[in-house]
Write a protein that holds these residues in place. Structure first.
Motif, PDB file in Angstrom:
ATOM      1  N   THR A 173       6.678 -16.430  -5.911  1.00 21.09           N
ATOM      2  CA  THR A 173       5.868 -15.240  -5.655  1.00 21.09           C
ATOM      3  C   THR A 173       5.565 -14.511  -6.958  1.00 21.09           C
ATOM      4  OG1 THR A 173       7.678 -13.641  -5.377  1.00 21.09           O
ATOM      5  CG2 THR A 173       7.090 -14.968  -3.459  1.00 21.09           C
ATOM      6  N   VAL A 174       4.600 -13.606  -6.901  1.00 21.32           N
ATOM      7  CA  VAL A 174       4.334 -12.668  -7.987  1.00 21.32           C
ATOM      8  C   VAL A 174       4.249 -11.270  -7.386  1.00 21.32           C
ATOM      9  CG1 VAL A 174       3.102 -14.350  -9.434  1.00 21.32           C
ATOM     10  CG2 VAL A 174       1.826 -12.944  -7.804  1.00 21.32           C
ATOM     11  N   VAL A 175       4.571 -10.263  -8.197  1.00 19.02           N
ATOM     12  CA  VAL A 175       4.486  -8.870  -7.776  1.00 19.02           C
ATOM     13  C   VAL A 175       3.527  -8.164  -8.729  1.00 19.02           C
ATOM     14  CG1 VAL A 175       5.749  -6.699  -7.488  1.00 19.02           C
ATOM     15  CG2 VAL A 175       6.806  -8.857  -6.782  1.00 19.02           C
ATOM     16  N   ARG A 176       2.489  -7.554  -8.185  1.00 22.52           N
ATOM     17  CA  ARG A 176       1.442  -6.958  -8.997  1.00 22.52           C
ATOM     18  C   ARG A 176       1.138  -5.526  -8.523  1.00 22.52           C
ATOM     19  NH1 ARG A 176       2.550 -10.640 -11.768  1.00 22.52           N
ATOM     20  NH2 ARG A 176       1.245 -12.405 -12.413  1.00 22.52           N
ATOM     21  N   PRO A 177       0.652  -4.667  -9.444  1.00 25.11           N
ATOM     22  CA  PRO A 177       0.216  -3.326  -9.025  1.00 25.11           C
ATOM     23  C   PRO A 177      -1.109  -3.387  -8.282  1.00 25.11           C
ATOM     24  CG  PRO A 177      -0.186  -3.632 -11.369  1.00 25.11           C
ATOM     25  CD  PRO A 177       0.548  -4.863 -10.900  1.00 25.11           C
ATOM     26  N   LEU A 178      -1.341  -2.391  -7.433  1.00 28.49           N
ATOM     27  CA  LEU A 178      -2.616  -2.236  -6.750  1.00 28.49           C
ATOM     28  C   LEU A 178      -3.497  -1.301  -7.578  1.00 28.49           C
ATOM     29  CD1 LEU A 178      -1.316  -1.838  -3.092  1.00 28.49           C
ATOM     30  CD2 LEU A 178      -2.780  -3.697  -3.921  1.00 28.49           C
ATOM     31  N   ALA A 179      -4.727  -1.696  -7.825  1.00 23.08           N
ATOM     32  CA  ALA A 179      -5.641  -0.901  -8.632  1.00 23.08           C
ATOM     33  C   ALA A 179      -5.871   0.462  -7.987  1.00 23.08           C
ATOM     34  CB  ALA A 179      -6.976  -1.635  -8.789  1.00 23.08           C
ATOM     35  N   GLY A 180      -5.776   1.512  -8.793  1.00 23.15           N
ATOM     36  CA  GLY A 180      -6.018   2.860  -8.287  1.00 23.15           C
ATOM     37  C   GLY A 180      -4.855   3.477  -7.542  1.00 23.15           C
ATOM     38  N   GLN A 181      -3.746   2.771  -7.425  1.00 25.65           N
ATOM     39  CA  GLN A 181      -2.549   3.282  -6.754  1.00 25.65           C
ATOM     40  C   GLN A 181      -2.842   3.844  -5.361  1.00 25.65           C
ATOM     41  OE1 GLN A 181      -0.265   5.933  -9.303  1.00 25.65           O
ATOM     42  NE2 GLN A 181      -0.775   4.745 -11.120  1.00 25.65           N
ATOM     43  N   PRO A 182      -3.368   3.030  -4.442  1.00 25.70           N
ATOM     44  CA  PRO A 182      -3.643   3.525  -3.090  1.00 25.70           C
ATOM     45  C   PRO A 182      -2.392   3.804  -2.266  1.00 25.70           C
ATOM     46  CG  PRO A 182      -4.013   1.164  -3.192  1.00 25.70           C
ATOM     47  CD  PRO A 182      -3.756   1.604  -4.603  1.00 25.70           C
ATOM     48  N   GLN A 183      -1.262   3.255  -2.684  1.00 28.01           N
ATOM     49  CA  GLN A 183       0.001   3.490  -1.993  1.00 28.01           C
ATOM     50  C   GLN A 183       0.987   4.101  -2.984  1.00 28.01           C
ATOM     51  OE1 GLN A 183       1.107   2.144   1.551  1.00 28.01           O
ATOM     52  NE2 GLN A 183      -0.972   2.920   1.531  1.00 28.01           N
ATOM     53  N   VAL A 184       1.485   5.295  -2.677  1.00 29.88           N
ATOM     54  CA  VAL A 184       2.389   6.023  -3.562  1.00 29.88           C
ATOM     55  C   VAL A 184       3.555   6.548  -2.728  1.00 29.88           C
ATOM     56  CG1 VAL A 184       2.605   8.014  -5.114  1.00 29.88           C
ATOM     57  CG2 VAL A 184       0.507   6.660  -5.112  1.00 29.88           C
ATOM     58  N   GLY A 205      -3.074 -14.532 -10.799  1.00 32.12           N
ATOM     59  CA  GLY A 205      -3.191 -14.423 -12.247  1.00 32.12           C
ATOM     60  C   GLY A 205      -3.724 -13.097 -12.736  1.00 32.12           C
ATOM     61  N   GLN A 206      -4.159 -12.222 -11.828  1.00 31.25           N
ATOM     62  CA  GLN A 206      -4.694 -10.932 -12.228  1.00 31.25           C
ATOM     63  C   GLN A 206      -3.569  -9.941 -12.517  1.00 31.25           C
ATOM     64  OE1 GLN A 206      -7.688  -9.407  -9.588  1.00 31.25           O
ATOM     65  NE2 GLN A 206      -8.786 -11.348  -9.435  1.00 31.25           N
ATOM     66  N   GLU A 207      -3.812  -9.034 -13.473  1.00 31.31           N
ATOM     67  CA  GLU A 207      -2.787  -8.047 -13.821  1.00 31.31           C
ATOM     68  C   GLU A 207      -2.665  -6.960 -12.760  1.00 31.31           C
ATOM     69  OE1 GLU A 207      -2.629  -6.405 -17.650  1.00 31.31           O
ATOM     70  OE2 GLU A 207      -2.520  -8.341 -18.669  1.00 31.31           O
ATOM     71  N   GLU A 208      -3.738  -6.674 -12.046  1.00 23.76           N
ATOM     72  CA  GLU A 208      -3.682  -5.750 -10.921  1.00 23.76           C
ATOM     73  C   GLU A 208      -4.607  -6.255  -9.836  1.00 23.76           C
ATOM     74  OE1 GLU A 208      -4.786  -1.827 -12.190  1.00 23.76           O
ATOM     75  OE2 GLU A 208      -6.912  -2.302 -12.330  1.00 23.76           O
ATOM     76  N   ILE A 209      -4.299  -5.882  -8.604  1.00 21.71           N
ATOM     77  CA  ILE A 209      -5.028  -6.387  -7.439  1.00 21.71           C
ATOM     78  C   ILE A 209      -5.795  -5.240  -6.793  1.00 21.71           C
ATOM     79  CG2 ILE A 209      -4.847  -7.612  -5.247  1.00 21.71           C
ATOM     80  CD1 ILE A 209      -3.814  -9.237  -7.611  1.00 21.71           C
ATOM     81  N   HIS A 210      -7.072  -5.462  -6.523  1.00 17.29           N
ATOM     82  CA  HIS A 210      -7.856  -4.487  -5.775  1.00 17.29           C
ATOM     83  C   HIS A 210      -7.585  -4.683  -4.283  1.00 17.29           C
ATOM     84  CE1 HIS A 210     -10.343  -2.805  -9.048  1.00 17.29           C
ATOM     85  NE2 HIS A 210     -10.123  -3.986  -9.608  1.00 17.29           N
ATOM     86  N   LEU A 211      -7.262  -3.606  -3.612  1.00 16.49           N
ATOM     87  CA  LEU A 211      -6.915  -3.700  -2.196  1.00 16.49           C
ATOM     88  C   LEU A 211      -8.036  -4.341  -1.387  1.00 16.49           C
ATOM     89  CD1 LEU A 211      -4.759  -3.009  -0.092  1.00 16.49           C
ATOM     90  CD2 LEU A 211      -5.811  -0.757   0.155  1.00 16.49           C
ATOM     91  N   ALA A 212      -9.285  -4.031  -1.730  1.00 16.80           N
ATOM     92  CA  ALA A 212     -10.424  -4.585  -0.987  1.00 16.80           C
ATOM     93  C   ALA A 212     -10.467  -6.113  -1.048  1.00 16.80           C
ATOM     94  CB  ALA A 212     -11.731  -4.000  -1.528  1.00 16.80           C
ATOM     95  N   ASP A 213      -9.893  -6.698  -2.109  1.00 17.14           N
ATOM     96  CA  ASP A 213      -9.891  -8.158  -2.240  1.00 17.14           C
ATOM     97  C   ASP A 213      -8.885  -8.825  -1.314  1.00 17.14           C
ATOM     98  OD1 ASP A 213     -11.849  -7.993  -4.169  1.00 17.14           O
ATOM     99  OD2 ASP A 213     -10.447  -8.054  -5.857  1.00 17.14           O
ATOM    100  N   LEU A 214      -8.076  -8.017  -0.598  1.00 17.21           N
ATOM    101  CA  LEU A 214      -7.075  -8.558   0.319  1.00 17.21           C
ATOM    102  C   LEU A 214      -7.501  -8.429   1.782  1.00 17.21           C
ATOM    103  CD1 LEU A 214      -3.903  -7.079  -1.440  1.00 17.21           C
ATOM    104  CD2 LEU A 214      -4.785  -9.420  -1.615  1.00 17.21           C
ATOM    105  N   LYS A 215      -8.785  -8.189   1.995  1.00 18.44           N
ATOM    106  CA  LYS A 215      -9.260  -7.917   3.365  1.00 18.44           C
ATOM    107  C   LYS A 215      -9.086  -9.105   4.312  1.00 18.44           C
ATOM    108  CE  LYS A 215     -14.108  -9.079   2.372  1.00 18.44           C
ATOM    109  NZ  LYS A 215     -15.508  -8.562   2.408  1.00 18.44           N
ATOM    110  N   ASP A 216      -9.073 -10.317   3.786  1.00 20.10           N
ATOM    111  CA  ASP A 216      -8.958 -11.496   4.650  1.00 20.10           C
ATOM    112  C   ASP A 216      -7.529 -12.016   4.747  1.00 20.10           C
ATOM    113  OD1 ASP A 216     -11.734 -11.544   5.140  1.00 20.10           O
ATOM    114  OD2 ASP A 216     -12.094 -12.612   3.253  1.00 20.10           O
ATOM    115  N   GLU A 217      -6.577 -11.282   4.191  1.00 22.16           N
ATOM    116  CA  GLU A 217      -5.188 -11.740   4.180  1.00 22.16           C
ATOM    117  C   GLU A 217      -4.455 -11.379   5.475  1.00 22.16           C
ATOM    118  OE1 GLU A 217      -3.924 -13.530   1.736  1.00 22.16           O
ATOM    119  OE2 GLU A 217      -5.774 -13.384   0.543  1.00 22.16           O
ATOM    120  N   SER A 218      -3.416 -12.136   5.755  1.00 27.47           N
ATOM    121  CA  SER A 218      -2.446 -11.743   6.781  1.00 27.47           C
ATOM    122  C   SER A 218      -1.381 -10.898   6.093  1.00 27.47           C
ATOM    123  CB  SER A 218      -1.809 -12.986   7.415  1.00 27.47           C
ATOM    124  OG  SER A 218      -2.772 -13.743   8.104  1.00 27.47           O
ATOM    125  N   TRP A 219      -0.957  -9.832   6.771  1.00 24.78           N
ATOM    126  CA  TRP A 219      -0.012  -8.886   6.177  1.00 24.78           C
ATOM    127  C   TRP A 219       1.335  -8.943   6.885  1.00 24.78           C
ATOM    128  CZ3 TRP A 219      -0.862  -5.307   2.146  1.00 24.78           C
ATOM    129  CH2 TRP A 219      -2.166  -5.305   1.624  1.00 24.78           C
TER     130      TRP A 219
END
Length: 318
Positions: free
Chosen positions: A255-266, A182-196
């Motif tokens: 699924t949802v597609v969201r931007p990453l905060a701060g654009q760590p991947q360009v 539900g967030q408009e952008e995702i902070h990469l640090a909040d995905l630390k426990d995810e499987s990629w």
């Protein structure tokens, strides 16, 4: 001081990377030397070309004009000093390659509109390195390449290139049931426990870039799945993993597609072609077709449309 080609390349490199430091690394200069050159150019012009932003630097209104004109000049220079042998021309079939983007659905039609006398064949490939190799060996006549910031894919004569999109952010895809969906952008640090799911084109630097970005915010990504191109979508929808995606990609069901905060991947998009196969006019037609195909799909993700409208300096040149 007079402006010369190296100054134009410097300005475009800063615009492409969004960072003086990264641009300096790309051009083999020190950051202080790059900064001094930029200040001298801005003193000559009389106004700032870039201003600081949260993610690095971004062009001023005047800077956007300077960058657009610099790209035109550099394109002409690169064409002048490219392989000057006369092109043999395609044999009625244009062999086109493309990285796996949302716009592949429009590429054949749009490029075909620009070259109505040619039949368009298309190879969709997640790896830019493999597309570049196919160009080098003559298996393709032209290709749309995606290149992660900080990594380069070497192109050798008679292959030449022109930037299509100098800089765009990579988004993240996750399950619609994810706690962060539900967030408009995702902070990469909040995905630390995810499987990629491993990003496509890992040999192009995309996997290394993912690991570097995650380490910068304090974790090592758990890359559990290797799924080529769109094969990872069911895994994302089921909540088994998250993955990096092209920002124009429409979110598949579940699924949802969201931007990453701060654009760590360009990344950037580059049109490359063989000068011994395509004339300047044919290459320009391919460029226009690919630019139109990409623009066709900007609206597929409304969040990306807002970013796109706010950054006219990255739009393809006419």
């Amino acid at each position: 001081m007079d402006l010369d080609i190296r100054h134009l390349r410097m300005i475009c490199a800063i615009a492409d990377t969004g960072s003086v430091t990264r641009a300096a690394a790309r051009l083999g200069l020190s950051q202080p030397a790059m900064t001094n050159q930029l200040h001298r150019v801005e003193d000559l012009i009389g106004e700032a070309i870039f201003v600081r932003s949260r993610s690095g630097v971004e062009p001023t209104p005047l800077g956007r004009q300077v960058i657009a004109r610099a790209r035109i000049v550099l394109t002409e220079v690169d064409t002048l000093f490219g392989d000057l042998r006369g092109p043999s021309g395609p044999d009625g079939v244009l062999r086109l390659g493309c990285v796996h983007l949302a716009c592949v659905a429009s590429v054949v039609d749009r490029v075909g509109d620009m070259l109505p006398s040619h039949e368009i064949s298309l190879r969709i490939e997640p790896s830019t390195a493999l597309l570049a190799e196919a160009l080098t060996h003559g298996h393709l006549d032209a290709a749309l390449l995606g290149i992660i910031e900080g990594f380069d894919v070497p192109l050798t004569a008679p292959v030449v290139s022109r930037t299509l999109i100098p800089r765009y952010p990579i988004f993240i895809a996750l399950s619609a049931a994810h706690r962060l969906s539900g967030q408009e952008e995702i902070h990469l640090a909040d995905l630390k426990d995810e499987s990629w799911i491993s990003p496509p084109g890992a040999d192009d630097g995309s996997l290394a870039a993912l690991r570097a970005s995650c380490r910068a915010v304090g974790f090592e990504p758990n890359v559990r799945y290797d799924a080529p191109s769109g094969a990872g979508r069911p895994l994302v929808a089921a909540g088994h993993g998250v993955r990096l995606v092209d920002p124009s990609w429409p979110a598949p069901p579940g699924t949802v597609v969201r931007p990453l905060a701060g654009q760590p991947q360009v990344a950037r998009l580059v049109v490359a072609w063989r000068r011994d196969r395509l004339s300047n006019g044919q290459a320009a037609a391919v460029y226009r077709g690919l630019a139109t195909a990409y623009s066709d799909h900007v609206d597929d993700n409304p969040i990306f449309r807002r970013w796109w409208d706010a950054h006219p300096e990255v739009h393809p040149l006419a």
